[in-house]
Design a protein around this motif. Structure first.
Motif, PDB file in Angstrom:
ATOM      1  N   GLY A  10      73.653  48.249  -5.462  1.00 48.06           N
ATOM      2  CA  GLY A  10      72.555  48.719  -6.293  1.00 48.06           C
ATOM      3  C   GLY A  10      71.833  47.598  -7.023  1.00 48.06           C
ATOM      4  O   GLY A  10      72.289  46.458  -7.075  1.00 48.06           O
ATOM      5  N   CYS A  11      70.691  47.948  -7.595  1.00 49.58           N
ATOM      6  CA  CYS A  11      69.902  47.022  -8.402  1.00 49.58           C
ATOM      7  C   CYS A  11      70.531  46.924  -9.789  1.00 49.58           C
ATOM      8  O   CYS A  11      71.031  47.932 -10.284  1.00 49.58           O
ATOM      9  CB  CYS A  11      68.463  47.516  -8.554  1.00 49.58           C
ATOM     10  SG  CYS A  11      67.544  47.542  -7.013  1.00 49.58           S
ATOM     11  N   PRO A  12      70.517  45.795 -10.456  1.00 47.65           N
ATOM     12  CA  PRO A  12      70.000  44.499 -10.028  1.00 47.65           C
ATOM     13  C   PRO A  12      71.057  43.625  -9.361  1.00 47.65           C
ATOM     14  O   PRO A  12      70.797  42.476  -9.056  1.00 47.65           O
ATOM     15  CB  PRO A  12      69.531  43.869 -11.340  1.00 47.65           C
ATOM     16  CG  PRO A  12      70.542  44.359 -12.340  1.00 47.65           C
ATOM     17  CD  PRO A  12      70.883  45.775 -11.890  1.00 47.65           C
ATOM     18  N   ASN A  14      72.143  43.585  -6.371  1.00 49.17           N
ATOM     19  CA  ASN A  14      71.761  43.092  -5.044  1.00 49.17           C
ATOM     20  C   ASN A  14      70.907  41.824  -5.144  1.00 49.17           C
ATOM     21  O   ASN A  14      71.058  40.911  -4.340  1.00 49.17           O
ATOM     22  CB  ASN A  14      71.078  44.177  -4.211  1.00 49.17           C
ATOM     23  CG  ASN A  14      69.975  44.895  -4.938  1.00 49.17           C
ATOM     24  OD1 ASN A  14      69.461  44.428  -5.949  1.00 49.17           O
ATOM     25  ND2 ASN A  14      69.597  46.041  -4.433  1.00 49.17           N
ATOM     26  N   ASP A  37      66.975  51.583   1.538  1.00 46.05           N
ATOM     27  CA  ASP A  37      65.665  52.116   1.178  1.00 46.05           C
ATOM     28  C   ASP A  37      65.635  52.408  -0.321  1.00 46.05           C
ATOM     29  O   ASP A  37      66.662  52.485  -0.978  1.00 46.05           O
ATOM     30  CB  ASP A  37      65.418  53.406   1.978  1.00 46.05           C
ATOM     31  CG  ASP A  37      63.965  53.836   1.948  1.00 46.05           C
ATOM     32  OD1 ASP A  37      63.119  53.084   1.429  1.00 46.05           O
ATOM     33  OD2 ASP A  37      63.671  54.938   2.451  1.00 46.05           O
ATOM     34  N   GLY A  38      64.447  52.556  -0.874  1.00 48.47           N
ATOM     35  CA  GLY A  38      64.304  52.901  -2.285  1.00 48.47           C
ATOM     36  C   GLY A  38      64.129  51.657  -3.145  1.00 48.47           C
ATOM     37  O   GLY A  38      63.429  50.726  -2.770  1.00 48.47           O
ATOM     38  N   GLU A  39      64.787  51.675  -4.301  1.00 52.57           N
ATOM     39  CA  GLU A  39      64.646  50.569  -5.248  1.00 52.57           C
ATOM     40  C   GLU A  39      64.981  49.196  -4.649  1.00 52.57           C
ATOM     41  O   GLU A  39      64.266  48.238  -4.890  1.00 52.57           O
ATOM     42  CB  GLU A  39      65.509  50.820  -6.490  1.00 52.57           C
ATOM     43  CG  GLU A  39      65.037  51.978  -7.346  1.00 52.57           C
ATOM     44  CD  GLU A  39      63.648  51.757  -7.936  1.00 52.57           C
ATOM     45  OE1 GLU A  39      63.388  50.671  -8.474  1.00 52.57           O
ATOM     46  OE2 GLU A  39      62.822  52.676  -7.831  1.00 52.57           O
ATOM     47  N   PRO A  40      66.082  49.064  -3.873  1.00 50.11           N
ATOM     48  CA  PRO A  40      66.404  47.741  -3.331  1.00 50.11           C
ATOM     49  C   PRO A  40      65.275  47.130  -2.500  1.00 50.11           C
ATOM     50  O   PRO A  40      64.949  45.958  -2.664  1.00 50.11           O
ATOM     51  CB  PRO A  40      67.657  47.991  -2.479  1.00 50.11           C
ATOM     52  CG  PRO A  40      68.307  49.162  -3.137  1.00 50.11           C
ATOM     53  CD  PRO A  40      67.155  50.032  -3.586  1.00 50.11           C
ATOM     54  N   LYS A  42      62.183  47.725  -2.648  1.00 47.53           N
ATOM     55  CA  LYS A  42      61.007  47.459  -3.483  1.00 47.53           C
ATOM     56  C   LYS A  42      61.223  46.228  -4.356  1.00 47.53           C
ATOM     57  O   LYS A  42      60.329  45.390  -4.487  1.00 47.53           O
ATOM     58  CB  LYS A  42      60.709  48.667  -4.389  1.00 47.53           C
ATOM     59  CG  LYS A  42      60.246  49.898  -3.657  1.00 47.53           C
ATOM     60  CD  LYS A  42      60.056  51.035  -4.636  1.00 47.53           C
ATOM     61  CE  LYS A  42      59.761  52.339  -3.906  1.00 47.53           C
ATOM     62  NZ  LYS A  42      59.746  53.476  -4.819  1.00 47.53           N
ATOM     63  N   ASN A  43      62.395  46.133  -4.966  1.00 42.77           N
ATOM     64  CA  ASN A  43      62.631  45.110  -5.985  1.00 42.77           C
ATOM     65  C   ASN A  43      63.088  43.758  -5.461  1.00 42.77           C
ATOM     66  O   ASN A  43      62.640  42.724  -5.952  1.00 42.77           O
ATOM     67  CB  ASN A  43      63.647  45.626  -7.008  1.00 42.77           C
ATOM     68  CG  ASN A  43      63.114  46.814  -7.779  1.00 42.77           C
ATOM     69  OD1 ASN A  43      61.917  46.983  -7.931  1.00 42.77           O
ATOM     70  ND2 ASN A  43      64.021  47.640  -8.261  1.00 42.77           N
ATOM     71  N   ARG A  46      60.292  41.461  -3.893  1.00 43.74           N
ATOM     72  CA  ARG A  46      59.373  41.039  -4.960  1.00 43.74           C
ATOM     73  C   ARG A  46      60.024  39.959  -5.831  1.00 43.74           C
ATOM     74  O   ARG A  46      59.395  38.949  -6.168  1.00 43.74           O
ATOM     75  CB  ARG A  46      58.967  42.245  -5.795  1.00 43.74           C
ATOM     76  CG  ARG A  46      57.990  41.927  -6.912  1.00 43.74           C
ATOM     77  CD  ARG A  46      57.558  43.143  -7.677  1.00 43.74           C
ATOM     78  NE  ARG A  46      58.716  43.832  -8.253  1.00 43.74           N
ATOM     79  CZ  ARG A  46      58.866  45.141  -8.274  1.00 43.74           C
ATOM     80  NH1 ARG A  46      57.961  45.934  -7.753  1.00 43.74           N
ATOM     81  NH2 ARG A  46      59.932  45.681  -8.820  1.00 43.74           N
ATOM     82  N   SER A  47      61.283  40.163  -6.172  1.00 42.67           N
ATOM     83  CA  SER A  47      61.983  39.203  -7.032  1.00 42.67           C
ATOM     84  C   SER A  47      62.212  37.870  -6.322  1.00 42.67           C
ATOM     85  O   SER A  47      62.059  36.805  -6.923  1.00 42.67           O
ATOM     86  CB  SER A  47      63.325  39.784  -7.485  1.00 42.67           C
ATOM     87  OG  SER A  47      63.116  40.950  -8.260  1.00 42.67           O
TER      88      SER A  47
END
Length: 75
Positions: A10-12, A14, A37-40, A42-43, A46-47
């Motif tokens: 999970g984020c953060p 990962n 898929d999902g938050e991972p 997306k984030n 970008r990070s």
């Protein structure tokens, strides 16, 4: 090419694990990061881009997870 499997992470956490794994490869080398898929998905890209790494591609697999390919920049 190094493969970093972050499926199920999970984020953060990962992003932190991706950063640590990238420390083990030389600048200019490429890595594939497997993401859910999902938050991972997306984030994390970008990070990592914000950290200066060069994103080479992002594709979804038939299994439903994503493969992010990037080139490591200088430390």
């Amino acid at each position: 090419m190094q493969v970093i499997d972050l499926r199920g992470v999970g984020c953060p956490t990962n992003f932190v694990k991706a950063k640590l794994a990238l420390e083990d490869i030389a600048a200019g080398e490429t890595a594939q990061i497997l993401l859910d898929d999902g938050e991972p998905v997306k984030n994390v890209p970008r990070s990592l881009k914000a950290e200066g790494h060069k994103l080479l591609g992002l594709r979804q697999t038939d299994e439903g997870h994503y493969v992010l390919e990037l080139e490591k920049v200088e430390d």
